[in-house]
Design a protein around this motif. Structure first.
Motif, PDB file in Angstrom:
ATOM      1  N   GLY A 100      23.565  29.029 -16.333  1.00  0.00           N
ATOM      2  CA  GLY A 100      22.683  28.052 -15.716  1.00  0.00           C
ATOM      3  C   GLY A 100      23.187  26.637 -15.969  1.00  0.00           C
ATOM      4  N   ILE A 101      23.127  25.787 -14.962  1.00  0.00           N
ATOM      5  CA  ILE A 101      23.635  24.415 -15.063  1.00  0.00           C
ATOM      6  C   ILE A 101      22.523  23.458 -14.670  1.00  0.00           C
ATOM      7  N   SER A 102      22.253  22.495 -15.522  1.00  0.00           N
ATOM      8  CA  SER A 102      21.202  21.525 -15.247  1.00  0.00           C
ATOM      9  C   SER A 102      21.708  20.109 -15.447  1.00  0.00           C
ATOM     10  N   THR A 103      21.289  19.204 -14.574  1.00  0.00           N
ATOM     11  CA  THR A 103      21.526  17.769 -14.781  1.00  0.00           C
ATOM     12  C   THR A 103      20.205  17.064 -15.061  1.00  0.00           C
ATOM     13  N   ASP A 104      19.184  17.830 -15.468  1.00  0.00           N
ATOM     14  CA  ASP A 104      17.848  17.319 -15.764  1.00  0.00           C
ATOM     15  C   ASP A 104      17.255  16.581 -14.570  1.00  0.00           C
ATOM     16  N   GLY A 105      17.607  17.060 -13.370  1.00  0.00           N
ATOM     17  CA  GLY A 105      17.058  16.470 -12.156  1.00  0.00           C
ATOM     18  C   GLY A 105      17.730  15.198 -11.703  1.00  0.00           C
ATOM     19  N   ALA A 106      18.697  14.700 -12.473  1.00  0.00           N
ATOM     20  CA  ALA A 106      19.303  13.411 -12.149  1.00  0.00           C
ATOM     21  C   ALA A 106      20.266  13.496 -10.974  1.00  0.00           C
ATOM     22  N   ALA A 107      21.029  14.591 -10.885  1.00  0.00           N
ATOM     23  CA  ALA A 107      22.065  14.688  -9.855  1.00  0.00           C
ATOM     24  C   ALA A 107      22.301  16.148  -9.493  1.00  0.00           C
ATOM     25  N   PRO A 108      21.434  16.744  -8.676  1.00  0.00           N
ATOM     26  CA  PRO A 108      21.599  18.154  -8.295  1.00  0.00           C
ATOM     27  C   PRO A 108      22.954  18.447  -7.658  1.00  0.00           C
ATOM     28  N   ILE A 109      23.483  17.499  -6.875  1.00  0.00           N
ATOM     29  CA  ILE A 109      24.783  17.713  -6.243  1.00  0.00           C
ATOM     30  C   ILE A 109      25.873  17.863  -7.295  1.00  0.00           C
ATOM     31  N   LEU A 110      25.766  17.109  -8.388  1.00  0.00           N
ATOM     32  CA  LEU A 110      26.731  17.244  -9.481  1.00  0.00           C
ATOM     33  C   LEU A 110      26.645  18.638 -10.089  1.00  0.00           C
ATOM     34  N   GLY A 111      25.421  19.139 -10.273  1.00  0.00           N
ATOM     35  CA  GLY A 111      25.257  20.488 -10.799  1.00  0.00           C
ATOM     36  C   GLY A 111      25.907  21.526  -9.904  1.00  0.00           C
ATOM     37  N   LYS A 128      31.109  18.710 -42.735  1.00  0.00           N
ATOM     38  CA  LYS A 128      30.625  17.832 -41.670  1.00  0.00           C
ATOM     39  C   LYS A 128      29.104  17.785 -41.698  1.00  0.00           C
ATOM     40  N   PRO A 129      28.504  16.595 -41.599  1.00  0.00           N
ATOM     41  CA  PRO A 129      27.042  16.496 -41.628  1.00  0.00           C
ATOM     42  C   PRO A 129      26.393  17.377 -40.576  1.00  0.00           C
ATOM     43  N   GLN A 130      25.305  18.045 -40.953  1.00  0.00           N
ATOM     44  CA  GLN A 130      24.648  18.979 -40.053  1.00  0.00           C
ATOM     45  C   GLN A 130      24.132  18.300 -38.795  1.00  0.00           C
ATOM     46  N   ASN A 131      23.701  17.036 -38.906  1.00  0.00           N
ATOM     47  CA  ASN A 131      23.102  16.393 -37.750  1.00  0.00           C
ATOM     48  C   ASN A 131      24.115  16.025 -36.673  1.00  0.00           C
ATOM     49  N   GLU A 132      25.386  16.304 -36.883  1.00  0.00           N
ATOM     50  CA  GLU A 132      26.387  16.023 -35.879  1.00  0.00           C
ATOM     51  C   GLU A 132      26.834  17.293 -35.159  1.00  0.00           C
ATOM     52  N   ARG A 133      26.226  18.442 -35.491  1.00  0.00           N
ATOM     53  CA  ARG A 133      26.683  19.701 -34.902  1.00  0.00           C
ATOM     54  C   ARG A 133      26.327  19.809 -33.425  1.00  0.00           C
ATOM     55  N   ILE A 134      25.178  19.291 -33.013  1.00  0.00           N
ATOM     56  CA  ILE A 134      24.733  19.410 -31.632  1.00  0.00           C
ATOM     57  C   ILE A 134      24.316  18.030 -31.128  1.00  0.00           C
ATOM     58  N   ALA A 135      24.879  17.636 -30.009  1.00  0.00           N
ATOM     59  CA  ALA A 135      24.495  16.360 -29.407  1.00  0.00           C
ATOM     60  C   ALA A 135      23.089  16.473 -28.803  1.00  0.00           C
ATOM     61  N   THR A 136      22.505  15.321 -28.484  1.00  0.00           N
ATOM     62  CA  THR A 136      21.161  15.289 -27.917  1.00  0.00           C
ATOM     63  C   THR A 136      21.101  16.071 -26.604  1.00  0.00           C
ATOM     64  N   LEU A 137      20.049  16.873 -26.451  1.00  0.00           N
ATOM     65  CA  LEU A 137      19.843  17.662 -25.238  1.00  0.00           C
ATOM     66  C   LEU A 137      18.725  17.053 -24.392  1.00  0.00           C
ATOM     67  N   ALA A 138      18.963  16.915 -23.084  1.00  0.00           N
ATOM     68  CA  ALA A 138      17.909  16.429 -22.190  1.00  0.00           C
ATOM     69  C   ALA A 138      16.807  17.470 -22.044  1.00  0.00           C
ATOM     70  N   SER A 139      17.163  18.741 -22.103  1.00  0.00           N
ATOM     71  CA  SER A 139      16.195  19.831 -22.039  1.00  0.00           C
ATOM     72  C   SER A 139      16.820  21.051 -22.700  1.00  0.00           C
ATOM     73  N   LEU A 140      15.977  22.015 -23.050  1.00  0.00           N
ATOM     74  CA  LEU A 140      16.457  23.221 -23.729  1.00  0.00           C
ATOM     75  C   LEU A 140      16.748  24.314 -22.708  1.00  0.00           C
ATOM     76  N   PRO A 141      17.994  24.777 -22.621  1.00  0.00           N
ATOM     77  CA  PRO A 141      18.295  25.869 -21.693  1.00  0.00           C
ATOM     78  C   PRO A 141      17.807  27.199 -22.261  1.00  0.00           C
ATOM     79  N   VAL A 142      16.930  27.878 -21.526  1.00  0.00           N
ATOM     80  CA  VAL A 142      16.418  29.180 -21.958  1.00  0.00           C
ATOM     81  C   VAL A 142      16.501  30.136 -20.774  1.00  0.00           C
ATOM     82  N   PHE A 143      16.456  31.433 -21.069  1.00  0.00           N
ATOM     83  CA  PHE A 143      16.535  32.438 -20.026  1.00  0.00           C
ATOM     84  C   PHE A 143      15.330  33.371 -20.157  1.00  0.00           C
ATOM     85  N   PHE A 144      14.496  33.417 -19.120  1.00  0.00           N
ATOM     86  CA  PHE A 144      13.310  34.264 -19.111  1.00  0.00           C
ATOM     87  C   PHE A 144      13.673  35.691 -18.697  1.00  0.00           C
ATOM     88  N   ASP A 145      13.155  36.677 -19.439  1.00  0.00           N
ATOM     89  CA  ASP A 145      13.238  38.069 -19.018  1.00  0.00           C
ATOM     90  C   ASP A 145      11.990  38.365 -18.197  1.00  0.00           C
TER      91      ASP A 145
END
Length: 483
Positions: free
Chosen positions: A139-150, A6-23
């Protein structure tokens, strides 16, 4: 023909933002403002073990903040008196856009990640909804579009995860170093799969759980040349929401996934990211992998100790050649499990609102293949029995043989105006439907085409009552059906 990567560019769909976790444990963070909104962010940061410094004139500090005094350091001055470079994060509660811009620019100049509450244009990162089973944190994000959905998604996840997962997460931290040190990558995978089965059973760990887990690791390490295994998984008709929980777990546990051409990208998105994916497309009328090549690939991977998931569209036990694969692998000594999936006929019935065994119309349902190994209709079908309209008959892969199906049923006495339905790409965004009479079946195929998988349903269960339900959903009908 061999398997296709399978082509590598199909492994991950487009992300609105990168989920990271700060220590943030032991690190200073800045919170500017004294409102309840700022207090919530301060409480959240304090829960991570951060050193929370609140900059706000005392008279502006809310009662909520005053009740948290033991968990933070209060500075009785405005945020512009802070030395930003001392902090790991900066959170601001600013009334105006001018103040928000100034706070953002000051933090950015100091190289400090910044968030201005309720002003996304001045945020370098965002807070999402949180499911807390620490050390398991979601962590769940809707990129600010719909906090109630999150928040709704968080509630849904909360119901799926047992509270005991917190204790199992802590256990994982306690044994991880020993497991990493003593087990190979394949053995570790085996250990953690067993661990997950216990964790999701919903029970708190026993008092001697650490000793039991380490003993389990020792048993796995002592296994010599442990063979892999193969799991045949039904991917359903295409809609990822129709997957079973067991199918998702199998995808998450796979080392290698061999998937059919009809498996949707939405289903593959649920697989473990590290799993190798191999397209073994089998599509009627097109160049396909040979079954012998697929069998050989599964065997070689399983002998190498891999957990192989053979991902099939629909249900693997319904026209999926699963019997041949199971027989081949078991003869070679490979353990085979099967995870059923929703077969296309069931999905079609649900989309049309038609019960395949409605007691007023049919007491029997039959699934019939629409083509043989040679690509034609099977020669041994009992057409006289199939011509009984009180039996619901679903023809799989019958697009190219639809006219032969029509002719054989009419020749053996079926009423030309027996209700018939044709659907392609069932449950997918490009789904197409036709409802009419048996005598017009050939016109349906001319309109729908055979580029996508085609299902043909024939019988009295697809009568006007079900057709009326379909019409209310916006389906189109030929003129003779509407009369």
């Amino acid at each position: 023909m061999g398997v296709v990567a399978k082509p590598q560019n199909e492994r991950i769909a487009t992300l609105a933002s990168l989920p990271v976790f700060f220590d943030l444990k032991g690190k200073p963070v800045l919170v500017a403002g004294g409102s309840d909104g700022a207090a919530w962010k301060a409480e959240l940061l304090a829960a991570t073990g951060a050193q929370v410094h609140v900059f706000c004139p005392d008279e502006q500090l809310s009662d909520t903040f005053r009740g948290m005094s033991s968990h933070l350091t209060h500075h009785d001055l405005h945020w512009d008196g802070a030395y930003f470079k001392s902090f790991a994060l900066a959170i601001g509660d600013c009334e105006s856009d001018e103040e928000a811009r100034a706070f953002h620019d000051r933090a950015a100049a100091a190289g400090v990640p910044v968030n201005v509450i309720d002003k996304p244009e001045f945020c370098q990162f965002k807070f999402g909804s949180i499911v807390n089973r620490s050390p398991v944190v979601i962590g769940i994000s809707t990129d600010g579009a719909a906090p109630i959905l999150g928040q709704a998604i968080r509630r849904r996840i909360e119901t799926l995860l047992p509270q005991s997962l917190k204790s199992w997460g802590q256990l994982a931290q306690m044994v991880r170093a020993r497991v990493m040190e003593n087990l190979t990558s394949v053995q570790r995978r085996n250990f953690w799969e067993r661990f997950v089965d216990r964790a999701f059973a919903g029970n708190e760990p026993e008092a001697d759980a650490v000793q039991r887990l380490l003993a389990d690791a020792d048993r796995i390490r002592s296994d010599v040349a442990r063979p892999g295994r193969v799991t045949l998984v039904g991917a359903g008709p295409g809609d990822a929401e129709l997957l079973t929980l067991k199918a998702v777990r199998a995808l998450q546990a796979a080392d290698v996934i061999l998937f059919d051409d009809l498996v949707s990208n939405e289903v593959l998105e649920l697989a473990r990211r590290e799993a190798k994916r191999m397209l073994v497309g089998k599509r009627g009328g097109r160049e396909s992998c040979k079954q012998e090549d697929i069998n050989a690939t599964m065997l070689a991977l399983a002998k190498a100790g891999k957990h192989v998931v053979r991902l099939k569209s629909g249900d693997p036990m319904v026209f999926g050649r699963a019997g041949e694969e199971i027989e081949f692998l078991e003869h070679a000594g490979i353990v085979v499990d099967v995870v059923p999936g929703i077969t296309a006929a069931s999905a079609m019935a649900s989309r049309l609102g038609a019960s395949l065994t409605h007691r007023d119309h049919a007491q029997t349902v039959r699934f019939v293949t629409g083509h043989s190994r040679q690509g034609h209709l099977p020669t041994n079908l009992d057409w006289r029995s199939l011509a009984d309209a009180r039996t619901t008959t679903i023809f799989y892969m019958g697009g190219r043989t639809a006219d032969e199906i029509r002719c054989n049923l009419l020749t053996h006495g079926m009423n030309p105006e027996t209700p018939a339905v044709v659907m392609s790409a069932v449950s997918r965004p490009n789904e197409t439907q036709w409802t009419g009479f048996l005598v017009d079946l050939h016109t349906a195929i001319e309109a729908i085409g055979v580029d996508e998988p085609v299902l043909i349903g024939i019988g009295l269960v697809f009568s006007k009552r079900q057709q009326s339900n379909a019409r209310q959903q916006g389906f189109e009908f030929p003129e003779r059906v509407a009369r």
